[in-house]
Design an enzyme around this catalytic site. Structure first.
Site, PDB file in Angstrom:
ATOM      1  N   ASP A 210      -6.480  -2.095  -3.597  1.00 37.90           N
ATOM      2  CA  ASP A 210      -7.498  -3.082  -3.228  1.00 37.90           C
ATOM      3  C   ASP A 210      -7.314  -3.616  -1.813  1.00 37.90           C
ATOM      4  O   ASP A 210      -8.098  -4.426  -1.350  1.00 37.90           O
ATOM      5  CB  ASP A 210      -7.464  -4.247  -4.236  1.00 37.90           C
ATOM      6  CG  ASP A 210      -8.643  -5.198  -4.086  1.00 37.90           C
ATOM      7  OD1 ASP A 210      -9.764  -4.719  -3.845  1.00 37.90           O
ATOM      8  OD2 ASP A 210      -8.448  -6.424  -4.193  1.00 37.90           O
ATOM      9  N   SER A 235     -14.052  -8.444  -3.783  1.00 37.42           N
ATOM     10  CA  SER A 235     -14.197  -7.324  -4.714  1.00 37.42           C
ATOM     11  C   SER A 235     -15.053  -7.747  -5.897  1.00 37.42           C
ATOM     12  O   SER A 235     -14.933  -8.861  -6.418  1.00 37.42           O
ATOM     13  CB  SER A 235     -12.823  -6.868  -5.212  1.00 37.42           C
ATOM     14  OG  SER A 235     -11.978  -6.541  -4.128  1.00 37.42           O
ATOM     15  N   GLN A 285     -14.901   1.326  -5.677  1.00 35.51           N
ATOM     16  CA  GLN A 285     -15.077  -0.126  -5.739  1.00 35.51           C
ATOM     17  C   GLN A 285     -16.387  -0.528  -5.082  1.00 35.51           C
ATOM     18  O   GLN A 285     -16.796   0.058  -4.079  1.00 35.51           O
ATOM     19  CB  GLN A 285     -13.934  -0.849  -5.022  1.00 35.51           C
ATOM     20  CG  GLN A 285     -14.039  -2.377  -5.101  1.00 35.51           C
ATOM     21  CD  GLN A 285     -12.941  -3.082  -4.325  1.00 35.51           C
ATOM     22  OE1 GLN A 285     -13.154  -3.593  -3.239  1.00 35.51           O
ATOM     23  NE2 GLN A 285     -11.740  -3.111  -4.906  1.00 35.51           N
TER      24      GLN A 285
END
Length: 295
Positions: A210, A235, A285
């Site tokens: 991430d 996110s 993502q």
């Protein structure tokens, strides 16, 4: 082992407070919320603690629901959805102050032989020839919105050595580039003894996944990110597939690209390769990518 890596490993070593309920702390963040990779990795640790050791994660799908508070412990509740002959499924909800902040579903599989193929690894420079964070970040100190950002970013990079194969977004704000980023990463120290667990290597890769994934979205528009102050981001959801064994304490190439952005959201996909060219992990993502109204 570096002390900051030891701290990260301790952070992932959740406290069991009931059979399927765990509690984790947070480390100070460069932004006033829990780092998404941390909560995803801790949730996966919680799921792993309820699965037989002969079954490793092969995929996870997750949603970030609310910003986490770094000053409040996170409670992870695991639901044992299914235990089959080959596959095991777990669902994890992360809660703070009585509110869910994160939801994860993970699937585990016993090892079995089967058909194999993969995409080739892209070309990338030798990681040992690339600058470390300590060598690179101070060069761009004048680009950041606050003087303290360099120190905060350096602190966040001490447990994991991350080296950019091309310039990061904050190096060239205002200059749109090919929406593709490559970084090499590995933990700042070797995992040994009881720490040398295949599940822990997977959870560490989840933590790192991430960190730079949305860089490719920023590059397409010449944005430097929150560090430069020209984008507000977070996110939204995160999915990973674990294809082959790998070690998080050996160099891994994280190749990411962005096929599209729209409606205040950007989509990024990544591939993580071992240094000898094996495709180990795939990542996708979607994140919030907003331009502040003042701009």
């Amino acid at each position: 082992m570096d002390a900051t890596l030891q701290y990260l490993l301790d952070l992932l070593d959740l406290e069991r407070i009931e059979q399927d309920i765990f509690r984790g702390d947070s480390h100070p963040s460069v932004i006033p919320r829990v780092f998404g990779g941390q909560v995803a990795a801790q949730a996966l640790v919680a799921a792993c603690r309820t699965v037989p050791a002969d079954r490793l994660p092969h995929s996870l799908h997750s949603y970030f629901l609310r910003p986490g508070d770094p000053g409040v412990p996170i409670v992870y509740t695991v639901d044992r959805i299914r235990d089959g002959r080959s596959f095991t499924t777990r669902r994890v909800v992360a809660v703070q102050n009585g509110q869910p902040i994160f939801h994860l579903s993970a699937s585990f599989q016993v090892h079995e032989d089967g058909l194999e193929h993969q995409e080739p690894m892209p070309e990338a420079p030798d990681p040992e020839t690339l600058p470390t964070a300590e060598e690179m970040l101070p060069r761009f100190r004048d680009r950041f919105v606050h003087e303290s950002v360099v120190e905060l970013l350096l602190a966040a990079r001490r447990a994991v050595d991350i080296r950019y194969a091309n310039d990061p977004p904050y190096a060239t704000p205002g200059q749109p580039r090919d929406p593709r980023s490559k970084v090499w990463f590995r933990t700042n120290g070797k995992l040994a003894g009881e720490r040398d667990d295949p599940m822990l290597h997977i959870c560490l890769a989840t933590y790192v996944s991430d960190m730079t994934l949305l860089d490719s979205v920023l590059l397409a528009h010449g944005r430097g990110g929150w560090t430069v102050g020209d984008v507000v981001g977070a996110s939204l959801d995160h999915a990973m597939w674990f294809h082959r064994p790998f070690r998080a304490d050996e160099w891994l190439l994280y190749d990411t690209e962005s096929p599209t952005s729209q409606n205040g959201r950007g989509l990024a996909r990544g591939r993580i390769f071992t240094q000898d060219g094996k495709l180990a992990v795939s990542v996708i993502q979607e994140g919030v990518v907003r331009v502040p109204r003042s701009l």
